[in-house]
Enzyme design. Structure first.
Site, short mmCIF file in Angstrom:
data_model
loop_
_atom_site.label_atom_id
_atom_site.label_comp_id
_atom_site.label_asym_id
_atom_site.label_seq_id
_atom_site.Cartn_x
_atom_site.Cartn_y
_atom_site.Cartn_z
N ASN A 9 12.09 -5.71 1.77
CA ASN A 9 13.17 -4.77 1.45
C ASN A 9 14.12 -4.74 2.64
OD1 ASN A 9 14.80 -2.61 0.84
ND2 ASN A 9 13.17 -1.06 1.03
N LYS A 11 16.91 -3.32 2.89
CA LYS A 11 17.65 -2.04 3.00
C LYS A 11 19.15 -2.30 3.24
CE LYS A 11 13.39 0.13 4.38
NZ LYS A 11 12.70 1.25 5.00
N HIS A 97 12.43 4.25 -4.29
CA HIS A 97 12.09 4.10 -2.87
C HIS A 97 12.25 5.46 -2.18
CE1 HIS A 97 12.38 3.11 1.36
NE2 HIS A 97 11.66 2.05 1.06
N GLU A 99 13.55 6.39 0.47
CA GLU A 99 14.88 6.73 1.00
C GLU A 99 15.80 7.19 -0.12
OE1 GLU A 99 15.13 3.06 3.13
OE2 GLU A 99 13.52 3.85 4.39
N GLU A 169 3.84 3.86 -0.39
CA GLU A 169 4.50 3.89 0.91
C GLU A 169 4.48 5.32 1.45
OE1 GLU A 169 7.39 0.40 1.42
OE2 GLU A 169 8.45 1.89 0.26
N GLY A 175 9.26 2.87 8.74
CA GLY A 175 10.22 2.72 9.82
C GLY A 175 9.85 3.48 11.08
N SER A 215 5.82 0.22 7.85
CA SER A 215 5.63 -0.41 9.17
C SER A 215 4.65 -1.58 9.15
CB SER A 215 5.23 0.63 10.21
OG SER A 215 6.25 1.59 10.37
N GLY A 237 11.42 -3.37 7.93
CA GLY A 237 11.90 -3.92 9.20
C GLY A 237 11.47 -5.36 9.48
P1 PGA Z 1 9.26 -0.48 7.05
O1 PGA Z 1 9.86 -0.14 5.58
O2 PGA Z 1 8.39 -1.71 6.86
O3 PGA Z 1 10.45 -0.72 7.90
O4 PGA Z 1 8.46 0.71 7.44
C1 PGA Z 1 9.09 -0.27 4.42
C2 PGA Z 1 9.87 0.19 3.23
O5 PGA Z 1 10.58 1.20 3.34
O6 PGA Z 1 9.82 -0.42 2.15
#
Ligand code: PGA
Length: 253
Positions: A9, A11, A97, A99, A169, A175, A215, A237
C-alpha cells in the site's frame, strides 16, 4: 491451502516516474515467484494506477486501488467507480483502510457498500479491520474487529464473501514501527477466522485469506508468515523500497 498474498500500500507517496520505477523493480525482482507461490499486488495512488498497470503488465504482479466509491457512475465529484478501476487494469481494491476510517471518517456502513460494489464490479476487495491503541488497552479488540468484519461483510452471500481478503491492521502498529508480536497477531487472526465460521461456515472460513498489516519489515515478515492463520501481509512503508518489499515477498514464499 491458502496461497500467501502480499500487497504493498503505497498510500499518498511516489510520483509519476518513481511509481513506474518502483513497480518495475518489484516486477523484475519477483520474477517467477509472484503469481506462482505467492500472490503479489501493488496499490499506488489513483493517478498512477494506469502507468503502474502498464509497467507490470508482463509480470504476475497485480494492481490494486487504495479506495473506490460504491456508485457506478454519475454526479459524485472526485470519486472513482469499480468499473473505472477495472477498466484500467486493477484487480484489487482496499476498503476501509484505517486511515480512511480514522482520518477521512468512513463508517462501517459506507465501507460495506464499497465492498459490495467492488465485488459487483469484478474487483477483489481487501477489507481492512483493526483496533485503536485505546481500544486494545480497554480490551475491546475482539469487539472492534467483530464489528468491522460483520458490518463490512453485511448482506454478502458466502459466494460473494469468498472474493474478499481481510487485512488485520491494528491501528497502533501502522506506521509507528510497533509491530504486533506474531502471537498477538495470530490470536486476532484465529479469532477472525472463527468469526467467519460463525457468520458463514467453516469451509469459507478456511478459504478466506487474512493478511496482517502494521509496520511489517523484512526482519519481521517470516515469523509473522509462520503463524497458522496469517496468510499474507499488507505492507505500507516498506513497500516503497523495492529491496525491502522483495525481501518481504521472499519471506512469504
Ligand atoms: P505500515 O502501513 O506498513 O507503514 O505500518 C501498513 C498499512 O497501513 O497498510
Amino acid at each position: 491451502m491458502r496461497k500467501p498474498f502480499v500487497a504493498g500500500n503505497w498510500k499518498m507517496n511516489t510520483d509519476s516516474q518513481g511509481s513506474v520505477e518502483l513497480a518495475k523493480a518489484v516486477a523484475d525482482g519477483s520474477l517467477g515467484a509472484a503469481g506462482q507461490s505467492v500472490d503479489v499486488a501493488v496499490c499506488p495512488p489513483f493517478v498512477y494506477l494506469k502507468s503502474v498497470a502498464g509497467a507490470v503488465s508482463s509480470s504476475n504482479i497485480a494492481v490494486g486501488a487504495q479506495d473506490m466509491y460504491y456508485e457506478a457512475k454519475g454526479a459524485f465529484t472526485g470519486e472513482i467507480s469499480a468499473s473505472m478501476l477495472k477498466d484500467i487494469g486493477c484487480t484489487y481494491v482496499l476498503c476501509g483502510h484505517s486511515e480512511r476510517r480514522h482520518v477521512i471518517g468512513e463508517t462501517d456502513e459506507l465501507i460495506n457498500k464499497k465492498v459490495a460494489a467492488a465485488i459487483g464490479g469484478g474487483l477483489l476487495p481487501i477489507l481492512c479491520v483493526g483496533e485503536l491503541q485505546s481500544e486494545r488497552e480497554a480490551s475491546q479488540t475482539q469487539d472492534v474487529v467483530t464489528r468491522h468484519v460483520k458490518e463490512g461483510l453485511a448482506g454478502l452471500s458466502a459466494e460473494k464473501a469468498s472474493a474478499v481478503t481481510i487485512a488485520y491492521e491494528p491501528v497502533w502498529a501502522i506506521g509507528t514501527g510497533l509491530t504486533a508480536t506474531p502471537q498477538q497477531a495470530q490470536e486476532v487472526h484465529s479469532f477472525i477466522r472463527e468469526l467467519l465460521g460463525r457468520i458463514y461456515d467453516s469451509e469459507l472460513a478456511e478459504e478466506i485469506r487474512i493478511q496482517y498489516g502494521g509496520s511489517v519489515k523484512p526482519a519481521s515478515a517470516a515469523e509473522l508468515m509462520g503463524q497458522t492463520d496469517i496468510d499474507g501481509l499488507l505492507v505500507g512503508g516498506a513497500s516503497l523500497k523495492s529491496d525491502d518489499f522483495l525481501a518481504i515477498i521472499q519471506a512469504a514464499l
